[in-house]
Write a protein that holds these residues in place. Structure first.
Motif, PDB file in Angstrom:
ATOM      1  N   ARG A 434       0.834  -1.196   0.000  1.00 46.80           N
ATOM      2  CA  ARG A 434       0.000   0.000   0.000  1.00 46.80           C
ATOM      3  C   ARG A 434       0.868   1.244   0.000  1.00 46.80           C
ATOM      4  N   ALA A 435       0.370   2.294  -0.668  1.00 44.67           N
ATOM      5  CA  ALA A 435       1.026   3.596  -0.646  1.00 44.67           C
ATOM      6  C   ALA A 435       0.278   4.569   0.250  1.00 44.67           C
ATOM      7  N   ASP A 436      -0.787   4.101   0.911  1.00 46.72           N
ATOM      8  CA  ASP A 436      -1.549   4.945   1.825  1.00 46.72           C
ATOM      9  C   ASP A 436      -1.447   4.353   3.232  1.00 46.72           C
ATOM     10  N   ASP A 437      -2.238   4.878   4.147  1.00 49.32           N
ATOM     11  CA  ASP A 437      -2.132   4.473   5.550  1.00 49.32           C
ATOM     12  C   ASP A 437      -3.156   3.418   5.951  1.00 49.32           C
ATOM     13  N   GLY A 438      -3.800   2.772   4.991  1.00 49.64           N
ATOM     14  CA  GLY A 438      -4.809   1.769   5.314  1.00 49.64           C
ATOM     15  C   GLY A 438      -4.201   0.488   5.850  1.00 49.64           C
ATOM     16  N   PRO A 439      -5.037  -0.412   6.365  1.00 49.18           N
ATOM     17  CA  PRO A 439      -4.556  -1.676   6.919  1.00 49.18           C
ATOM     18  C   PRO A 439      -4.137  -2.655   5.824  1.00 49.18           C
ATOM     19  N   SER A 440      -3.430  -3.687   6.226  1.00 53.37           N
ATOM     20  CA  SER A 440      -3.180  -4.786   5.300  1.00 53.37           C
ATOM     21  C   SER A 440      -4.502  -5.486   5.012  1.00 53.37           C
ATOM     22  N   ILE A 441      -4.669  -5.980   3.792  1.00 55.82           N
ATOM     23  CA  ILE A 441      -5.905  -6.671   3.422  1.00 55.82           C
ATOM     24  C   ILE A 441      -5.576  -7.897   2.573  1.00 55.82           C
ATOM     25  N   LEU A 442      -6.376  -8.931   2.757  1.00 60.01           N
ATOM     26  CA  LEU A 442      -6.316 -10.128   1.924  1.00 60.01           C
ATOM     27  C   LEU A 442      -7.499 -10.063   0.970  1.00 60.01           C
ATOM     28  N   VAL A 443      -7.224 -10.024  -0.328  1.00 61.52           N
ATOM     29  CA  VAL A 443      -8.262  -9.805  -1.330  1.00 61.52           C
ATOM     30  C   VAL A 443      -8.584 -11.118  -2.031  1.00 61.52           C
ATOM     31  N   ARG A 444      -9.864 -11.437  -2.106  1.00 68.12           N
ATOM     32  CA  ARG A 444     -10.326 -12.621  -2.812  1.00 68.12           C
ATOM     33  C   ARG A 444     -10.174 -12.429  -4.314  1.00 68.12           C
ATOM     34  N   PRO A 445     -10.212 -13.515  -5.081  1.00 73.44           N
ATOM     35  CA  PRO A 445     -10.097 -13.383  -6.540  1.00 73.44           C
ATOM     36  C   PRO A 445     -11.206 -12.551  -7.175  1.00 73.44           C
ATOM     37  N   ASP A 446     -12.376 -12.443  -6.514  1.00 70.23           N
ATOM     38  CA  ASP A 446     -13.465 -11.637  -7.072  1.00 70.23           C
ATOM     39  C   ASP A 446     -13.432 -10.196  -6.593  1.00 70.23           C
ATOM     40  N   GLY A 447     -12.356  -9.791  -5.913  1.00 64.95           N
ATOM     41  CA  GLY A 447     -12.193  -8.395  -5.546  1.00 64.95           C
ATOM     42  C   GLY A 447     -12.828  -7.991  -4.236  1.00 64.95           C
ATOM     43  N   TYR A 448     -13.273  -8.937  -3.435  1.00 62.74           N
ATOM     44  CA  TYR A 448     -13.823  -8.635  -2.117  1.00 62.74           C
ATOM     45  C   TYR A 448     -12.790  -8.970  -1.038  1.00 62.74           C
ATOM     46  N   ILE A 449     -12.880  -8.279   0.088  1.00 60.54           N
ATOM     47  CA  ILE A 449     -11.879  -8.392   1.136  1.00 60.54           C
ATOM     48  C   ILE A 449     -12.213  -9.554   2.064  1.00 60.54           C
ATOM     49  N   ALA A 450     -11.273 -10.480   2.196  1.00 61.57           N
ATOM     50  CA  ALA A 450     -11.452 -11.652   3.045  1.00 61.57           C
ATOM     51  C   ALA A 450     -10.925 -11.431   4.461  1.00 61.57           C
ATOM     52  N   TRP A 451     -10.000 -10.511   4.613  1.00 65.97           N
ATOM     53  CA  TRP A 451      -9.403 -10.233   5.930  1.00 65.97           C
ATOM     54  C   TRP A 451      -8.767  -8.854   5.872  1.00 65.97           C
ATOM     55  N   ALA A 452      -8.735  -8.158   7.018  1.00 66.50           N
ATOM     56  CA  ALA A 452      -8.052  -6.872   7.120  1.00 66.50           C
ATOM     57  C   ALA A 452      -7.477  -6.726   8.519  1.00 66.50           C
ATOM     58  N   GLY A 453      -6.331  -6.085   8.611  1.00 70.36           N
ATOM     59  CA  GLY A 453      -5.692  -5.886   9.906  1.00 70.36           C
ATOM     60  C   GLY A 453      -4.197  -5.692   9.752  1.00 70.36           C
ATOM     61  N   ASP A 454      -3.463  -6.085  10.792  1.00 68.61           N
ATOM     62  CA  ASP A 454      -2.001  -6.025  10.788  1.00 68.61           C
ATOM     63  C   ASP A 454      -1.477  -7.370  10.313  1.00 68.61           C
ATOM     64  N   HIS A 455      -0.805  -7.384   9.177  1.00 67.54           N
ATOM     65  CA  HIS A 455      -0.423  -8.679   8.611  1.00 67.54           C
ATOM     66  C   HIS A 455       0.617  -9.399   9.456  1.00 67.54           C
ATOM     67  N   THR A 456       1.314  -8.667  10.342  1.00 64.22           N
ATOM     68  CA  THR A 456       2.290  -9.346  11.189  1.00 64.22           C
ATOM     69  C   THR A 456       1.624 -10.204  12.252  1.00 64.22           C
ATOM     70  N   SER A 457       0.307 -10.052  12.433  1.00 64.25           N
ATOM     71  CA  SER A 457      -0.425 -10.900  13.389  1.00 64.25           C
ATOM     72  C   SER A 457      -0.591 -12.314  12.866  1.00 64.25           C
ATOM     73  N   ARG A 458      -0.363 -12.500  11.600  1.00 64.01           N
ATOM     74  CA  ARG A 458      -0.470 -13.803  10.928  1.00 64.01           C
ATOM     75  C   ARG A 458      -1.914 -14.304  10.839  1.00 64.01           C
ATOM     76  N   GLU A 459      -2.890 -13.471  11.210  1.00 65.48           N
ATOM     77  CA  GLU A 459      -4.292 -13.880  11.119  1.00 65.48           C
ATOM     78  C   GLU A 459      -4.732 -14.067   9.674  1.00 65.48           C
ATOM     79  N   TRP A 460      -4.079 -13.350   8.755  1.00 63.89           N
ATOM     80  CA  TRP A 460      -4.468 -13.474   7.352  1.00 63.89           C
ATOM     81  C   TRP A 460      -4.243 -14.901   6.852  1.00 63.89           C
ATOM     82  N   ARG A 461      -3.263 -15.599   7.428  1.00 61.65           N
ATOM     83  CA  ARG A 461      -2.988 -16.972   7.016  1.00 61.65           C
ATOM     84  C   ARG A 461      -4.150 -17.893   7.390  1.00 61.65           C
TER      85      ARG A 461
END
Length: 478
Positions: A434-461
């Motif tokens: 990201r080039a802005d201040d938003g959170p890390s996000i995991l994006v589904r293939p259809d363009g919808y967000i599956a997870w958002a937060g701090d990616h160092t938490s490893r919750e996206w996995r």
């Protein structure tokens, strides 16, 4: 006997979009269609913002936009309109283009990704068990065919053969009969790009194709023609005159059709290993031009989930019903409200409601709600307890250090968008920054967000493994 991973019945926009989505993941798919080729005549004409966003993630939007006319304003009766340019999207408009251009673009997409498209093939039988699906068909030369697959999809329209073979009811009702559809030449066209108006006992809708040609949808309360009855030029001229106050110099009709307007939806989009998409699953009024768009979005939702099921995550398919059935229901409700506002009796009640709607849409917050609903960009999916508020929403307004999210999603699979300034990320999916201040996000293939937060938490996995069937250990690798 022919064997593939997925059989799609129906080579319209939903079927070809779905086939391309499955094929891009490396799975084998065939599309069977009874027609010998793409029909040059079709009912749909509007491509909305959310559909264009999806097509942009597959590299298809620019070429399609070049085939049509862009309109930023939708006129509603006399003196009222909604401003589409206020939409927060790269495509703040409606693209008006004959469906044939969408059909060709998506069939090319399906074939380019590796799908087989077999035309002149009529499906005659369907059976399924725990091991898979068997489809019987006959080609135009009388040759009998048998296809086997792990899954099959009915994308074969309102009169779906697949739905009938499943024994699925299609509950609902007929709303209007003998609606007129035509492509007409207007020598004195309206200045507004898309125009709708209502007469005492009729309505008419105009959308520009370019070079003086318009798609005309009209209805006459007094007419009771059969759907196969011819449409005469004078009939269309009279409807325009009564509804619009002018015939706009109507001089020619190059194509016409009549059709009945129904509101119907199956209760279950999935029956075992067979799934329904598009008009095979839902039918509604043409008001708002949402039918083709909803079908394409159904396909984008289902395609990657079928691929995940083939890769060992069959429970993911349950979310197709959970997410898309409510959307189909919403489209029935909004298009139905629109058509009833235009046709309700008595006339004085209809005029009062139209004046109320016209007054409301002049307020920005109401106009924005209307445009977000009809454009599809307001669609979001339910999130789990404790999930970030962005989960289930479409990815938007995300600036990257290099390229765009739409470009990154041209790679099949999920996408991790890491927050600015975070440490280097190792992941089994593509990673962009990201080039802005938003959170890390995991994006589904259809363009919808599956997870958002701090990616160092490893919750996206954990979220990735839940959607794809991979184990958290697998998600940690890379």
């Amino acid at each position: 006997m022919n064997s593939v991973d997925v059989i799609v019945i129906g080579a319209g926009p939903a079927g070809c979009m779905l086939a391309g989505e499955i094929a891009r993941t490396g799975h084998s798919v065939v599309v069977l269609d009874k027609r010998d080729g793409v029909s040059p005549h079709s009912r749909a004409f509007a491509v909305h913002a959310r559909t264009l966003e999806l097509l942009d993630t597959r590299g298809l939007a620019d070429d399609l936009i070049a085939t049509g006319t862009i309109t930023h304003t939708l006129s509603l009766w006399r003196g009222a309109s909604v401003d589409l340019s206020r939409l927060r999207t790269p495509f703040p408009y409606v693209l008006v283009t004959p469906q044939v251009h969408v059909d060709r673009a998506l069939e090319t997409y399906a074939r380019t990704q590796g799908a087989r498209v077999e035309r002149g093939v009529t499906v005659t039988g369907l059976e399924q068990d725990d091991a898979g699906v068997r489809v019987r068909a006959v080609s135009s030369d009388g040759t009998e065919q048998t296809w086997t697959a792990e899954y099959a999809v009915g994308a074969d329209g309102v009169h779906s053969t697949v739905r009938g073979l499943l024994g699925q009811a299609f509950p609902g009702r007929e709303v209007l009969r003998s609606m007129v559809l035509s492509d007409a030449k207007l020598d004195r066209p309206p200045t507004d790009a898309i125009t709708v108006n209502v007469g005492g006992d009729c309505f008419a809708f105009l959308a520009p194709y370019g070079e003086g040609w318009f798609r005309v949808i009209a209805w006459d309360r007094r007419a009771h023609h059969r759907d196969d009855a011819p449409v005469e030029l004078e009939e269309v001229r009279g409807l325009l005159q009564r509804a619009m106050g002018t015939d706009y110099g109507l001089s020619d009709i190059r194509w016409y059709s009549r059709f009945a307007c129904d509101e119907r939806q199956v209760e279950q989009y999935r029956t075992g290993r067979v799934v329904l998409v598009g008009d095979a699953a839902h039918a509604h009024s043409p008001a708002g031009g949402q039918g083709m768009n909803t079908g394409i979005q159904d396909a984008a939702n289902l395609g990657w989930k079928l691929a995940a099921a083939l890769d060992g995550a069959p429970n993911v398919l349950d979310t197709y019903q959970d997410e898309r059935h409510p959307v189909g229901k919403m489209v029935l409700r909004t298009s139905g409200l629109t058509i009833r506002t235009m046709t309700m009796k008595p006339a004085i009640v209809r005029r009062l409601r139209q004046r109320l709607v016209s007054a409301l849409v002049r307020r920005h917050f109401v106009s924005d709600l209307v445009t977000r609903t009809f454009s599809g960009i307001g669609i979001s999916y339910a999130r789990g307890r404790g999930d970030h508020p962005l989960v289930g929403t479409r990815v938007s307004d995300v600036r990257l250090t290099d390229g765009t999210v739409a470009d990154a999603l041209q790679h099949p699979g999920f996408l991790l968008v890491a927050g600015r300034g975070d440490d280097r990320v190792q992941a089994p999916v593509p990673v962009v920054r990201r080039a802005d201040d938003g959170p890390s996000i995991l994006v589904r293939p259809d363009g919808y967000i599956a997870w958002a937060g701090d990616h160092t938490s490893r919750e996206w996995r954990t979220a990735l493994s839940r959607w794809t069937g991979s184990t958290p250990a697998t998600a940690d690798a890379g």
